[in-house]
Motif scaffolding. Structure first.
Motif, mmCIF file in Angstrom:
data_model
loop_
_atom_site.group_PDB
_atom_site.id
_atom_site.type_symbol
_atom_site.label_atom_id
_atom_site.label_comp_id
_atom_site.label_asym_id
_atom_site.label_seq_id
_atom_site.Cartn_x
_atom_site.Cartn_y
_atom_site.Cartn_z
ATOM 1 N N SER A 1 0.858 -1.190 0.000
ATOM 2 C CA SER A 1 0.000 0.000 0.000
ATOM 3 C C SER A 1 0.889 1.232 0.000
ATOM 4 O O SER A 1 1.710 1.417 0.919
ATOM 5 N N ASN B 1 -7.550 1.038 8.767
ATOM 6 C CA ASN B 1 -7.710 2.417 9.255
ATOM 7 C C ASN B 1 -8.552 3.246 8.292
ATOM 8 O O ASN B 1 -9.409 4.032 8.711
ATOM 9 N N LYS B 2 -8.308 3.047 7.004
ATOM 10 C CA LYS B 2 -9.097 3.773 6.006
ATOM 11 C C LYS B 2 -10.562 3.350 6.076
ATOM 12 O O LYS B 2 -11.478 4.176 5.947
ATOM 13 N N ASN B 3 -10.765 2.066 6.283
ATOM 14 C CA ASN B 3 -12.141 1.554 6.380
ATOM 15 C C ASN B 3 -12.832 2.130 7.615
ATOM 16 O O ASN B 3 -14.017 2.483 7.576
#
Length: 879
Positions: free
Chosen positions: A683, A711-713
């Motif tokens: 990533s 974390n993005k989710n």
């Protein structure tokens, strides 16, 4: 004596010593490896210091090189003399405890009289006055006329630098004149007049000078010779200076063509032509070896010579960018010897062009600042411009000292050269302190850098995380030790290790070293200046003793994470080439257990689409579960196989090639996964610029990549809750919210405009007269810098002849603006000077041009006092 081109001379020298059993090494990069004592390689022997000091075993006891060198100590003389240059090549042959005077003296005579065919009646030799051994060898093993051998003292024919290896030398000289010199006095006089020139120095390193000044005989004396390629080329080509030899003169002709000048017609212009010729050559070599323009260290050397060349282009009347065109001629003349120049041509030219563009911008800024300095000096009846100000122009804006001197002299002023030199000296000391203090030949005083070359550690950690070994050396930062006790910190050297030592951008391993009597935690593993594996430890149990058998265990989980990131770095490099082009090359990397950082050559920020494409390519090849294969082969085999090499790295004859299936193939000594599938996922978390033409990508793999995705989710889930919508409606909701905000902002802006319009006339009507100049001031609330500028512009347009000073309190801080009408400038008005003093009142700072200036402040309660200050300053300025 036959004519020989510089490229031919280089090959003749190297081939000659290959025939005498020497290993020919390619030139080392100009950036020193594991040597903080040097900024840049400045002598042929400099990269070989670990071999001379015994800290590292040479690949062969006989070596020959043609080494690229940079020296800028006499940069002010470049172009003014026949022999000074910043870049030069040094031919040398070296013996590390192998042959000595008996061999090297006859070889030197054979090369110059038989290969080069220099007439013997044109040659003289000097020796150290006590070196009877050298005299006898010259007498018995060559056919030189002994009346052509002169004995000189220590200053001339003895080589030493403080404490450490040293010894006498013999120098070979060429006579450009006619008639034989018969005495030492005649010889020295001819040398001072440049009739006789030294071209080859044979150094006999046979002593070790101690701190008491004693000269102790070395058990294995060494040979270190140096012959400047440019200087011998002037002799072989019958020319007077280094700018007339074939390779350099070809570049000089290109300079003349691009600057529309003729060499030899104007002495002042000739200096500029020579400076450009020399400096662009240095610039090309430095950039090729990985140096980037900057304001410190090596980058400062590069920036200085490049800007000096650009400055002399301006003196010759060149207004456009032209230095990158000269690079083409450098590569034409040196590209066969240094093939990396050809392979990096587009990159070198791009960096040169970017830096020349930047210089053109900064030199104009420097002119404005210098004009202000001169105005202040004249106003205060000062006849000398301070060294501090001149150095600031030089250091911050790249403004050449000689240009400052020329301009101030036109105003009947002088530069405080002593003050300038003081500032320069302090900067050099800061740079030296930043590099650290080092002893002779760059051997740091730390005992870890004094380990004998006979101590050898075998690395056996590619396949193993644990093995049995034996302690060979113990120590701390002060001294070698017989043991280390619990609580101590220090270092351990063993005969065999699975610990990877930091190298190639990969951090060193951590883990445990355990003996029967104690246990040490390995907190880092690095190589010392001699290439020894140093395990930096803290003792956590008992006592660890010298010569003990030990078990070494690497932190396996950490190593695996590092390996994933390292293999991913190779794949990222390949993907970048596919997406952006083959001009992409690695410019630096850093790999640890948390993330990878990859610097590469590219000239613009990557778009979101390009980043996504790069990431997808890497992940596709990860999911293909490509086998990661490592093979050892010769460097030529590796290159022929298509393996990617780094041009600023120095590789041995046998290299390690790491392949990820058919996708990626690079030379690398690091640790890697067994197949790409172990990486799991990559990533990319950031992309940024770090220098001219250098971009940086940071990425994570494996579990760390999963955490980024999680974390993005989580953030997405929070946004869903905030907008009370499903995932698929999030973007729609955000766009709608953004549109509402824009509409509200427009309403606010319209209301502010109406308020400002009302204030505009009030400010104009409240203007006072200051020596015939209208001064309009106002204290306002909640106006940002743009709104304040718009209001100031409108007020100024209504003043006719005047100055407007506005201050606005916003979010507990102060915005200030000063604007002056054009017709007020002739009367002494200067907005930049007004705002400088006004801003100080509100504990702020700023500046600008005579007609407009902006600033900020931190104490809004003093705004009224600041506006009053504006009146006082204006009264002083108006003539």
């Amino acid at each position: 004596m036959k004519f020989m081109g510089a490229n031919e001379l280089r090959e003749e020298f190297l081939s000659f010593f290959e025939s005498k059993g020497h290993l020919k090494l390619q030139s080392f990069p100009l950036v020193p490896r594991n040597d903080n004592s040097l900024l840049l390689i400045n002598a042929g022997m400099a990269p070989l210091k670990p071999y001379f000091t015994g800290l590292e075993q040479p690949p062969k006891t006989r070596i020959t090189t043609c080494q690229k060198c940079i020296r800028t100590g006499d940069i002010e003389n470049v172009g003014k003399t026949s022999r000074h240059g910043t870049f030069f090549e040094m031919l040398g042959n070296f013996s590390f405890g192998d042959y000595f005077k008996n061999e090297v003296i006859p070889w030197a005579w054979e090369f110059i009289t038989e290969v080069l065919q220099i007439p013997k009646d044109k040659l003289y030799v000097t020796i150290y006055f006590e070196d009877n051994e050298a005299f006898e060898i010259w007498k018995e093993k060559t056919d030189i006329d002994t009346s052509r051998i002169f004995r000189l003292g220590k200053d001339d024919n003895f080589w030493e630098i403080g404490v450490g290896p040293c010894g006498p030398c013999t120098e070979i000289h060429f006579d450009r004149g006619e008639g034989k010199v018969k005495t030492v006095e005649e010889f020295l006089k001819a040398a001072d007049e440049d009739r006789i020139v030294e071209f080859w120095n044979l150094v006999f390193t046979q002593f070790d000078r101690d701190e008491e000044g004693n000269y102790n005989r070395l058990e294995h004396p060494n040979i270190d010779t140096g012959m400047g390629l440019e200087r011998i080329a002037t002799i072989m080509q019958g020319v007077d200076n280094i700018f007339e030899i074939d390779t350099v003169n070809n570049i000089l002709k290109k300079v003349c063509s691009l600057t529309d000048t003729k060499y030899g017609e104007d002495k002042i212009k000739d200096i500029s032509i020579r400076i450009i010729t020399d400096h662009v050559k240095s610039v090309a070599m430095l950039i090729c070896d990985g140096v980037q323009p900057s304001n410190e260290g090596r980058g400062y050397v590069l920036r200085r010579v490049l800007r000096r060349a650009a400055r002399h282009g301006r003196l010759l009347g060149v207004k456009r960018l032209f230095l990158s065109d000269i690079v083409e001629s450098v590569i034409e003349n040196y590209g066969e010897a240094y093939k990396e120049l050809k392979e990096k041509e587009s990159y070198i030219k791009k960096i040169v062009k970017l830096e020349e563009e930047r210089f053109n911008e900064t030199i104009d800024s420097g002119m404005d600042i210098l004009k202000a300095y001169i105005d202040d000096a004249i106003k205060n009846n000062d006849k000398i411009l301070s060294g501090e100000k001149v150095f600031k122009l030089y250091d911050t804006y790249g403004f050449p000292l000689e240009l400052t001197e020329e301009i101030v002299e036109e105003k009947s002023l002088k530069v405080d050269i002593d003050g300038f030199n003081k500032e320069m000296k302090e900067q050099r000391e800061r740079a030296r302190n930043a590099r650290g203090e080092h002893s002779y030949m760059g051997s740091d005083e730390n005992p870890a850098n004094k380990i004998s070359s006979e101590v050898i550690t075998v690395f056996d950690g590619y396949e193993k995380n644990e093995l049995e070994s034996k302690i060979m050396v113990l120590g701390n930062e002060i001294e070698f030790k017989d043991c280390l006790n619990v609580g101590d910190t220090g270092f351990i050297v063993v005969s065999k290790t699975p610990f990877y030592a930091e190298m190639g951008g990969q951090v060193g391993d951590t883990g445990i070293i355990e003996s029967q009597t104690g246990k040490a935690r390995v907190i880092d593993c690095k190589k010392n200046v001699g290439g020894k594996f140093i395990h930096y430890v803290e003792i956590i149990e008992g006592t660890v003793k010298n010569n003990q058998d030990v078990t070494l265990v690497v932190d396996k989980e950490r190593r695996n994470s590092i390996s994933k990131n390292h293999t991913a770095t190779h794949m990222l490099h390949k993907a970048l080439k596919e997406v952006l082009g083959n001009h992409v090359n690695q410019s630096g990397s850093y790999v640890d257990e948390q993330r990878l950082r990859f610097d590469f050559t590219h000239f613009s920020a990557l778009t979101e689409e390009e980043l996504k494409k790069v990431q997808n390519i890497v992940n596709e090849n990860i999911m293909n579960v490509e086998k990661v294969d490592t093979k050892e082969m010769t460097i030529d085999e590796a290159k022929n196989s298509g393996a990617t090499c780094l041009f600023d790295e120095k590789y041995g004859e046998v290299v390690r090639v790491v392949s990820v299936g058919d996708f990626s193939k690079e030379l690398c000594g690091g640790t890697h996964v067994k197949n790409s599938g172990e990486i799991g996922l990559i990533s990319i978390i950031s992309e940024s610029g770090v220098a001219s033409g250098i971009r940086r990508i940071e990425a994570v793999t494996g579990k760390n990549a999963m955490e980024v995705m999680e974390n993005k989710n989580s953030i997405l889930k929070e946004i869903e809750k905030m907008f009370k919508c499903s995932e698929k409606d999030v973007i729609k909701k955000i766009l709608a919210q953004g549109q509402q905000i824009k509409e509200k902002e427009k309403e606010i802006s319209d209301l502010k405009a109406k308020l400002v319009q009302g204030a505009e006339d009030d400010i104009v009507n409240s203007a006072i007269d200051v020596k015939g100049i209208k001064l309009a001031t106002a204290s306002l609330k909640d106006l940002d810098a743009n709104s304040l500028r718009d209001l100031g512009d409108k007020v100024r347009n209504k003043l006719g002849l005047g100055v407007v000073v506005l201050a606005s309190e916003i979010n507990g801080k102060v915005n200030l603006i000063v604007m002056a009408t054009k017709n007020s400038l002739d009367k002494g008005v200067h907005s930049g000077k007004i705002i400088k003093e006004v801003a100080q009142v509100v504990n702020g700072g700023g500046g600008g041009r005579p007609d407009i200036a902006q600033a900020g402040g931190k104490t809004p309660e003093k705004i009224d006092e600041a506006l009053q200050k504006a009146k006082e300053v204006l009264e002083k300025l108006v003539k």
